[in-house]
Design a protein around this motif. Structure first.
Motif, PDB file in Angstrom:
ATOM      1  N   CYS A  50     -42.689 -22.682  59.129  1.00  0.00           N
ATOM      2  CA  CYS A  50     -44.057 -23.074  59.490  1.00  0.00           C
ATOM      3  C   CYS A  50     -44.984 -22.937  58.288  1.00  0.00           C
ATOM      4  N   GLN A  51     -44.792 -21.892  57.519  1.00  0.00           N
ATOM      5  CA  GLN A  51     -45.603 -21.679  56.324  1.00  0.00           C
ATOM      6  C   GLN A  51     -45.342 -22.776  55.295  1.00  0.00           C
ATOM      7  N   ARG A  52     -44.103 -23.187  55.174  1.00  0.00           N
ATOM      8  CA  ARG A  52     -43.722 -24.194  54.182  1.00  0.00           C
ATOM      9  C   ARG A  52     -44.360 -25.549  54.459  1.00  0.00           C
ATOM     10  N   VAL A  53     -44.476 -25.939  55.734  1.00  0.00           N
ATOM     11  CA  VAL A  53     -44.974 -27.274  56.049  1.00  0.00           C
ATOM     12  C   VAL A  53     -46.479 -27.339  56.296  1.00  0.00           C
ATOM     13  N   CYS A  54     -47.152 -26.201  56.336  1.00  0.00           N
ATOM     14  CA  CYS A  54     -48.583 -26.191  56.640  1.00  0.00           C
ATOM     15  C   CYS A  54     -49.390 -26.795  55.487  1.00  0.00           C
ATOM     16  N   PRO A  55     -50.065 -27.923  55.725  1.00  0.00           N
ATOM     17  CA  PRO A  55     -50.813 -28.576  54.647  1.00  0.00           C
ATOM     18  C   PRO A  55     -52.160 -27.908  54.349  1.00  0.00           C
ATOM     19  N   THR A  56     -52.657 -27.086  55.259  1.00  0.00           N
ATOM     20  CA  THR A  56     -53.993 -26.500  55.083  1.00  0.00           C
ATOM     21  C   THR A  56     -53.968 -25.064  54.581  1.00  0.00           C
ATOM     22  N   LEU A  57     -52.793 -24.493  54.369  1.00  0.00           N
ATOM     23  CA  LEU A  57     -52.610 -23.114  53.932  1.00  0.00           C
ATOM     24  C   LEU A  57     -53.127 -22.094  54.943  1.00  0.00           C
ATOM     25  N   SER A  58     -53.284 -22.501  56.188  1.00  0.00           N
ATOM     26  CA  SER A  58     -53.715 -21.549  57.210  1.00  0.00           C
ATOM     27  C   SER A  58     -52.565 -20.637  57.636  1.00  0.00           C
ATOM     28  N   VAL A  96     -53.246 -16.630  58.503  1.00  0.00           N
ATOM     29  CA  VAL A  96     -54.373 -15.910  57.925  1.00  0.00           C
ATOM     30  C   VAL A  96     -55.184 -15.275  59.044  1.00  0.00           C
ATOM     31  N   GLU A  97     -56.168 -14.461  58.699  1.00  0.00           N
ATOM     32  CA  GLU A  97     -56.982 -13.811  59.723  1.00  0.00           C
ATOM     33  C   GLU A  97     -57.645 -14.854  60.624  1.00  0.00           C
ATOM     34  N   GLU A  98     -57.982 -14.454  61.817  1.00  0.00           N
ATOM     35  CA  GLU A  98     -58.394 -15.365  62.882  1.00  0.00           C
ATOM     36  C   GLU A  98     -59.592 -16.247  62.508  1.00  0.00           C
ATOM     37  N   ALA A  99     -60.628 -15.678  61.904  1.00  0.00           N
ATOM     38  CA  ALA A  99     -61.815 -16.459  61.554  1.00  0.00           C
ATOM     39  C   ALA A  99     -61.473 -17.542  60.535  1.00  0.00           C
ATOM     40  N   LEU A 100     -60.662 -17.201  59.569  1.00  0.00           N
ATOM     41  CA  LEU A 100     -60.252 -18.169  58.552  1.00  0.00           C
ATOM     42  C   LEU A 100     -59.304 -19.209  59.134  1.00  0.00           C
ATOM     43  N   LEU A 101     -58.439 -18.795  60.029  1.00  0.00           N
ATOM     44  CA  LEU A 101     -57.529 -19.736  60.698  1.00  0.00           C
ATOM     45  C   LEU A 101     -58.321 -20.788  61.466  1.00  0.00           C
ATOM     46  N   ASN A 102     -59.367 -20.360  62.153  1.00  0.00           N
ATOM     47  CA  ASN A 102     -60.187 -21.306  62.913  1.00  0.00           C
ATOM     48  C   ASN A 102     -60.855 -22.325  62.012  1.00  0.00           C
ATOM     49  N   ARG A 103     -61.181 -21.922  60.786  1.00  0.00           N
ATOM     50  CA  ARG A 103     -61.814 -22.859  59.849  1.00  0.00           C
ATOM     51  C   ARG A 103     -60.801 -23.749  59.145  1.00  0.00           C
ATOM     52  N   LEU A 104     -59.630 -23.197  58.786  1.00  0.00           N
ATOM     53  CA  LEU A 104     -58.659 -23.950  57.988  1.00  0.00           C
ATOM     54  C   LEU A 104     -57.763 -24.876  58.798  1.00  0.00           C
ATOM     55  N   CYS A 105     -57.256 -24.401  59.914  1.00  0.00           N
ATOM     56  CA  CYS A 105     -56.261 -25.161  60.665  1.00  0.00           C
ATOM     57  C   CYS A 105     -56.875 -26.424  61.253  1.00  0.00           C
ATOM     58  N   ASP A 106     -56.228 -27.565  60.979  1.00  0.00           N
ATOM     59  CA  ASP A 106     -56.732 -28.835  61.503  1.00  0.00           C
ATOM     60  C   ASP A 106     -55.987 -29.287  62.758  1.00  0.00           C
ATOM     61  N   GLY A 107     -55.049 -28.474  63.233  1.00  0.00           N
ATOM     62  CA  GLY A 107     -54.334 -28.791  64.473  1.00  0.00           C
ATOM     63  C   GLY A 107     -53.327 -29.909  64.342  1.00  0.00           C
TER      64      GLY A 107
END
Length: 184
Positions: free
Chosen positions: A100-108, A54-65
């Protein structure tokens, strides 16, 4: 009238009751005010991300690392940088497999692009002497591009940046290393 608006919102935040008149007054005051122009500028990517990020600002909020995308990447081009997925396109390329999209639990990593072309934030650019410019019959980059973003006409190579996803498959296929990936 702005005092009443503040009181209404404070009452809602503090779970106090609000009269029906106060509710409509607050709603109407919001409708009657002119809409301010949005001055937010979308954050521009400074590093390549997985193509469906997703766009960078949203990625920073959604992705939990969590790093699940790094673990599942069959090409091993995803690495975690500051707890965010980053593509390392120096030695490999992204095949846009979607693991990577399939396993991402945060939808980032669940973005779908409007024009149908995913984007890593990078784009292919000619950086050196292409063997085609020297007269050799090479079409390796054109054949490797999954989005038909490269045209080889006569002795030149042209890259359509609007179609380029930044996957680096053309860079890997180039025998003369004449293509590099640069940020948009």
């Amino acid at each position: 009238m702005s005092d009443r608006d503040e009181r209404y919102y404070n009452a809602q935040l503090n779970m106090q009751q609000c009269s029906r008149r106060g509710l409509f007054r607050a709603l109407w005051s919001g409708v009657s005010k002119p809409v301010k122009a949005s001055t937010q500028i979308a954050a521009i990517r400074s590093v390549p991300r997985p193509p469906t990020a997703v766009e960078e600002a949203l990625l920073n909020r959604l992705c939990d690392g969590c790093g699940k995308c790094e673990e599942v990447c069959p090409q091993h081009v995803i690495s975690m940088l500051e707890e965010k997925p980053t593509l390392t396109l120096d030695g490999g390329s992204c095949t846009e497999c979607g693991e990577c999209q399939r396993v991402c639990p945060t939808l980032s990593l669940a973005n779908t692009s409007a024009n149908g072309v995913p984007s890593t934030g990078a784009v292919a650019a000619l950086s050196g002497m292409c063997v085609r410019q020297m007269g050799a019959p090479c079409q390796s980059c054109e054949e490797a591009c999954p989005h038909q973003a490269i045209d080889t006409v006569n002795r030149s190579v042209s890259i359509k940046t609007e179609l380029c996803s930044g996957c680096a498959q053309c860079r890997v296929a180039c025998p003369s290393h004449a293509i590099q990936m640069v940020m948009r």
